[in-house]
Structures are given as C-alpha cells and as structure tokens.
Scaffold this active site. Structure first.
Site, PDB file in Angstrom:
ATOM      1  CB  ILE A 114      44.564 -32.837 -19.027  1.00  0.00           C
ATOM      2  CG1 ILE A 114      43.796 -32.210 -17.857  1.00  0.00           C
ATOM      3  CG2 ILE A 114      45.338 -34.081 -18.578  1.00  0.00           C
ATOM      4  CD1 ILE A 114      42.599 -33.017 -17.416  1.00  0.00           C
ATOM      5  CB  THR A 115      48.615 -29.224 -17.491  1.00  0.00           C
ATOM      6  OG1 THR A 115      49.773 -29.231 -16.659  1.00  0.00           O
ATOM      7  CG2 THR A 115      48.046 -27.816 -17.566  1.00  0.00           C
ATOM      8  CE1 TYR A 116      46.344 -29.025  -8.924  1.00  0.00           C
ATOM      9  CE2 TYR A 116      48.739 -29.054  -8.856  1.00  0.00           C
ATOM     10  CZ  TYR A 116      47.518 -28.801  -8.246  1.00  0.00           C
ATOM     11  OH  TYR A 116      47.496 -28.309  -6.961  1.00  0.00           O
ATOM     12  CG  HIS A 117      47.710 -24.389 -13.810  1.00  0.00           C
ATOM     13  ND1 HIS A 117      49.000 -24.509 -14.268  1.00  0.00           N
ATOM     14  CD2 HIS A 117      46.937 -24.165 -14.900  1.00  0.00           C
ATOM     15  CE1 HIS A 117      49.004 -24.350 -15.581  1.00  0.00           C
ATOM     16  NE2 HIS A 117      47.769 -24.152 -15.981  1.00  0.00           N
ATOM     17  CG  LEU A 185      56.584 -24.597 -22.161  1.00  0.00           C
ATOM     18  CD1 LEU A 185      57.344 -25.279 -21.046  1.00  0.00           C
ATOM     19  CD2 LEU A 185      57.516 -24.295 -23.338  1.00  0.00           C
ATOM     20  CB  CYS A 215      51.347 -33.374 -20.716  1.00  0.00           C
ATOM     21  SG  CYS A 215      51.698 -31.933 -19.673  1.00  0.00           S
TER      22      CYS A 215
END
Length: 255
Positions: A114-117, A185, A215
């Site tokens: 998981i990631t955040y934008h 990435l 991540c």
C-alpha cells in the site's frame, strides 16, 4: 547499504535498428487517480497492439513500426492504492474514515503493497517499451531510483538504496539511526511495456502516511524533500530537475 550506481552501469543497451528512444512527456497537473490509471492502460494497450502487429509483420519481412514511449507526470488528490501483493489490513482507515479524510482507496495491478498519493507529491508514470531500451525490469527500477537519487543530490541530500527494499531512502547508510523513505516505486510490466511508476514526496501532508503501513514496512519512517530542507519546495521545480537525469539514464530524447 547500497551506494549510488555509476552511470555506465545503468545506461540502456545499444538500441535495435528500429528502436524508438523518444519519450513524450505529459504534464497533467493535479488529476484524479482513476482517469490517470485508465489513460495509462489505454497507452499500454495501444503499444501492445503495435507489438502484436510487428510480430505478425516479421513473417512477411515487413519493417516493424516503432513503438511509442510516454511519461505522465502529475499530482493526485488524497489517494491510497494497494498493489497485488499488498495486505488490506495495511490500510488503517475504514470507509467512513476515508470519507472524513477526503481520501479514496483503490486496489490496482502493480507490484508492491500500500502507498499514499496526494497533493505535493510528484508522481511519474512511464509507459515505456523496454525493448527500446533494455528488456530488464530490475535495470528499469534501478534507473527510476537513480534518477531520483541524482535529483535529490542537487538539493544537497545524500539519498540511496537499502538492500532488499525498493525505493529511495535517506538515512540509508549501514548503521544509520533513522532510515526514512522519500520515494516509493511500484510497477507492472507486460511484454516489456511498463505501467505505474514512482511517487516522490516533495511537500505532501505526511500525516496521511500515518493511516497506512507504508509499503508494508512497519519499522521505517517516511519523509519529504520539504521536511528535510526545512523550506517550501514546488513540485514543478523538482519535476523539471528530474527530467534531465531520467533522459540521460535512458539515453532518450524527451519531447
């Protein structure tokens, strides 16, 4: 501890006779996540269609049609994305809390967790035919990392890699007390055509990372260029500084 790679070790292979190393750069600004994902998919599908046609043309001796390369640069509203290998429990917000934080959540087809934008983060989506450069996904990831590392060096920051962890870090040196991630990435590759890409924290609201296990790594911090420098930094400025490094590493011409 993983030192920065020398340029020679990262250069693209000598191109095939009809390889195209021109990359069309599209600066999209602040855009919703889903339409950008759909645009990536459309560009990838068109490139894959050309590759299918070229394969058929080989039987007749016809010349192949060059495949295009693109780089989408943007920012997103508050968004969480979960890769194929990610764990849903790494998102620490339920649907109601997502709404309260004006954030959306999407399961997507890249690798990683998981990631955040969000606003203040430079997101890059290269849709490249690696047959035009070097058909090697590990090489490609290292090129993206290296372009970010060299961009951050221009701001006086000693960024690098941590063995076994994709992305770009500060405090990456062996024995450093406070390793912290500044660029994530996550990519997909189909018949050497790439999708998704990198997210460089220029000046986002870092509190949003507190609502996930970034991540999937619970014991390391997240940082931004603005936090490290102690001053405001514009995404557009960082974007333009990164492009020459990426072009040099890919051996490409940006249009």
């Amino acid at each position: 501890m993983v030192p920065a790679a020398p340029l020679a070790a990262l250069r693209a292979d000598d191109a095939q006779p009809f390889a195209n190393r021109t990359v069309e750069v599209r600066r999209l600004g602040l855009v919703d996540y889903v339409p950008t994902w759909e645009l990536q998919e459309e560009l990838m599908a068109a490139t894959l269609a050309i590759k299918t046609q070229n394969r058929a043309a080989e039987t007749t001796g016809a010349l192949p049609q060059p495949t295009p390369n693109y780089l989408l640069l943007c920012e997103h509203p508050h968004t969480y994305t979960l890769g194929k290998s990610g764990k849903p429990e790494h998102l620490l917000l339920n649907d109601e809390a997502l709404t309260e934080h004006h954030a959306s959540f999407h399961r997507i087809n890249r690798g990683g967790d998981i990631t955040y934008h969000g606003p203040g983060q430079l997101v890059g989506y290269p849709i490249l035919d690696l047959d035009n450069f070097r058909p090697d996904i590990h090489w490609y990831l290292r090129v993206l990392e290296e372009a970010v590392i060299r961009t951050l060096a221009g701001y006086g920051l000693n960024a690098g890699r941590i063995a076994g962890l994709t992305g770009v870090w500060l405090g990456w040196e062996e024995g450093a007390a406070n390793p912290r991630k500044i660029c994530a990435l996550g990519v997909k590759c189909s018949r050497w055509v790439t999708l998704h890409g990198f997210a460089l924290n220029v000046a986002p609201d870092l509190s949003y990372f507190g609502h996930i296990v970034p991540c999937g790594i619970p014991d390391k911090a997240v940082t931004s260029l603005a936090q490290e420098l102690g001053r405001a930094v514009a995404v557009a400025e960082v974007q333009e500084r990164l492009l020459p490094h990426l072009a040099e590493l890919l051996g490409s011409r940006l249009i």
